[in-house]
Write a protein that holds these residues in place. Structure first.
Motif: not given
Length: 196
Positions: A24-28
């Motif tokens: 999720c952090m990588a996507y955002f």
């Protein structure tokens, strides 16, 4: 006392939760970088927008809008009537009397001039040299002409008596196309800027 299997299961669950959180952090982070790049491109683009304008005051003389354009035949040593000019040269030429200046923040390239005579269905085209920031055609290009091929001699002869629009079409260094419209009609603003 907890067994080894319970610790392994808890460890696997914690690892799965950490993996989902990291994904999720990588996507955002990726979305944030994309948006930042878009904003930077917009800023660079708007810091380099050219704006071409036909100046209304030329060499200290006040020219009216109706004097901004003439038949080329009226500028030559041997003056021909507009109809005779069309018969002789098989084209109609107009000359823009006023200098064109780049008052924008970036260079103007692929510059064209389009003159539309609204009552006679005549459109004349010409080209301009590229203009850097603050440059004027007075220094680079002495004659600015627009030509229409094989016009009707009667319509050509009357073309300057009706309403006309001189449109300057040009691009910025990124290939975006812009226009500035100059109307003979005094009720319309002189030099209306628009984007493609």
């Amino acid at each position: 006392m907890k067994t080894l299997t319970e610790f392994t299961a808890l460890g696997a669950l914690a690892t799965a939760i950490a993996a989902v959180f990291t994904a999720c952090m990588a996507y955002f982070t990726k979305q944030s970088i994309k948006e930042s790049v878009k904003q930077t491109e917009k800023i660079i683009r708007y810091e380099n927008v050219p704006v071409l304008q036909i100046e209304q005051n030329w060499s200290g003389l006040e020219y009216g809008r109706d004097q901004a354009i003439d038949f080329t035949s009226e500028k030559m040593d041997m003056i021909l009537s507009p109809a005779d000019y069309v018969h002789t040269y098989k084209r109609g030429d107009y000359e823009i009397n006023l200098p064109i200046k780049n008052i924008g923040k970036g260079p103007a390239i692929n510059c064209k001039i389009i003159v539309t005579f609204q009552h006679n269905s005549i459109t004349a085209d010409g080209s301009l040299m590229a203009l850097g920031v603050g440059e004027s055609t007075l220094r680079k290009q002495k004659r600015i002409c627009a030509t229409v091929s094989n016009p009707n001699p009667a319509n050509y002869s009357r073309s300057l008596h009706g309403q006309w629009v001189i449109t300057l079409q040009y691009s910025d260094i990124f290939g975006n196309i812009y226009y500035t419209d100059h109307h003979k009609d005094p009720n319309k603003e002189w030099g209306i800027f628009r984007e493609n």
